[in-house]
Write an enzyme that holds these catalytic residues in place. Structure first.
Site, mmCIF file in Angstrom:
data_model
loop_
_atom_site.group_PDB
_atom_site.id
_atom_site.type_symbol
_atom_site.label_atom_id
_atom_site.label_comp_id
_atom_site.label_asym_id
_atom_site.label_seq_id
_atom_site.Cartn_x
_atom_site.Cartn_y
_atom_site.Cartn_z
ATOM 1 N N SER A 91 0.788 -1.236 0.000
ATOM 2 C CA SER A 91 0.000 0.000 0.000
ATOM 3 C C SER A 91 0.819 1.286 0.000
ATOM 4 O O SER A 91 0.246 2.373 -0.085
ATOM 5 C CB SER A 91 -0.960 0.017 1.200
ATOM 6 O OG SER A 91 -2.040 -0.869 0.981
ATOM 7 N N LYS A 94 0.088 3.685 -2.717
ATOM 8 C CA LYS A 94 -0.993 4.673 -2.610
ATOM 9 C C LYS A 94 -0.446 6.096 -2.535
ATOM 10 O O LYS A 94 -1.179 7.058 -2.804
ATOM 11 C CB LYS A 94 -1.865 4.373 -1.391
ATOM 12 C CG LYS A 94 -2.739 3.120 -1.532
ATOM 13 C CD LYS A 94 -3.603 2.920 -0.292
ATOM 14 C CE LYS A 94 -4.621 1.801 -0.480
ATOM 15 N NZ LYS A 94 -4.047 0.460 -0.391
ATOM 16 N N SER A 149 -6.092 2.801 4.689
ATOM 17 C CA SER A 149 -5.487 2.184 3.511
ATOM 18 C C SER A 149 -6.549 1.463 2.690
ATOM 19 O O SER A 149 -6.335 0.368 2.166
ATOM 20 C CB SER A 149 -4.384 1.199 3.920
ATOM 21 O OG SER A 149 -3.456 1.019 2.876
#
Length: 391
Positions: A91, A94, A149
């Site tokens: 993640s 991101k 997340s």
């Protein structure tokens, strides 16, 4: 007496042994003449450090397969380990998604979520809890991205941005503009997908660029918030529920600004953290340490080291200067934006993708060597058996 089957078993064992050796190799040397973004030392395997008199030693017991410590203002890389090693980002990708998409929508915009926008998420995805046929402010969606997340929040924003494929293409173009040439984007949320890779160097570039956006900086530093929930069928009132940032250093490490953590089975733990002390902002990225908690412990230790070592080490490389954020003028921690048409300014910017470690699942040259030896052994064995049978 040896038979063809015995030869096949033996060559299979040889292939397995060679492949096992190749899997443990942390680095594939770049081809001759290849250069690396940020400086040649960052393209070399292992720890890169140039201490001067009085410099503190690096923290003991570091297990991260790849890590990097950099000054966000000057872009100087104070120390690194396998900075350009390509690994699954989880993640932390991101950060690139936010750096690419966040400037495009007013945070007060309200969007009604559809079934199609929530379809296709990977099994076990982290989610903030978005429901179809309900309205959400863009502001809330970004809190879902940064705090929880939430892959569901990413997918909704990606659909608002023209769809998953369009957003992936924009992220890839943004990575290229930033000088993040180790990065291959396949999904916008960082979910484990074949071929999706990044590096400690690239993730640090994404964090540095994102932090120039005040909204990005606020979201990544928010510890907790209320998120819109369901509508009560009796009262008609919409409820809410609390969400908390999954960054375990936030609020615990002195001066921590953010930025983003990640974890998947394939990637292991990944984290990029930024902290400020005495007017200096440092960035640390750690990828794939020995365990989940180590990613925070080792980030904190490297931040401590970086603040103590600043001015006492010779930089081993430099972060590429970021271009302006998409749709917005850049300002903040960067050392000065360039125009969108200019390439990132850093020591050599051309880099062959072949210089990177093979993607997970690839066999590399040792595997192909083993396969060739195996094939040759089988052919030779078959010929030998036929000759004995003819006798």
């Amino acid at each position: 007496m040896p038979t063809l089957r015995h030869f096949v078993y033996r060559c299979a064992a040889l292939a397995a042994a060679v492949s096992l050796c190749s899997a443990g190799a942390p680095w594939q040397e770049p081809p001759p003449g290849a250069s690396v973004v940020g400086g040649e030392r960052l393209g070399q395997p292992g720890v890169q450090l140039a201490p001067s008199a009085g410099a503190p030693p690096l923290p003991a017991g570091l297990t991260g397969q790849s890590w990097l410590v950099a000054d966000a203002g000057s872009g100087e890389v104070l120390a690194a380990n396998n900075a350009h090693l390509r690994l699954p980002p989880a993640s932390t990708l991101k950060m690139l998604f936010a750096d690419t998409v966040l400037p495009k929508f007013d945070k007060s915009t309200v969007h009604r979520v559809t079934d199609a926008e929530l379809a296709g998420m990977g099994l076990g995805s982290s989610m903030v809890g978005i429901k179809e046929n309900l309205d959400y402010r863009v502001d809330d969606l970004w809190r879902g991205v940064f705090l929880s997340s939430g892959n569901d929040a990413v997918r909704v924003l990606a659909h608002m941005n023209g769809g998953i494929a369009e957003t992936v293409a924009q992220m890839q173009a943004r990575a290229q503009a930033l000088g993040a040439l180790d990065t291959k984007v396949v999904t916008p949320d960082g979910y484990d997908t074949d071929g999706q890779l990044s590096s400690a160097y690239d993730l640090t570039l994404f964090a540095r660029s994102g932090l120039r956006n005040p909204d990005f900086r606020v979201y990544c530093g928010t510890r907790d918030a209320q998120f819109p929930g369901l509508v009560d069928k009796t009262t008609g009132q919409r409820g809410s529920f609390g969400i908390a940032n999954t960054d375990r250093l936030l609020g615990k490490y002195q001066g921590l600004i953010g930025v983003k953590n990640g974890y998947t089975t394939n990637a292991g733990a990944t984290f990029t953290g930024a902290a400020e002390r005495g007017g200096r902002t440092l960035l640390v990225t750690v990828m794939r340490p020995a365990g989940y908690q180590q990613v925070y412990d080792e980030t904190a230790a490297l931040l401590d080291w970086g603040f103590a070592a600043a001015g006492k080490v010779t930089p081993v490389g430099r972060l590429a200067d970021p271009p302006p954020a998409p749709g917005a003028a850049g300002a903040g921690t960067g050392s000065g934006p360039t125009t969108a048409a200019e390439p990132p300014q850093a020591a050599p910017v051309e880099r062959s993708q072949q210089a990177a470690t093979p993607a997970p699942g690839g066999i590399g040259w040792p595997g192909w060597l083993a396969a060739g030896l195996c094939l040759a052994a089988v052919v030779g064995a078959a010929h030998w058996v036929r000759r004995r049978s003819a006798r």
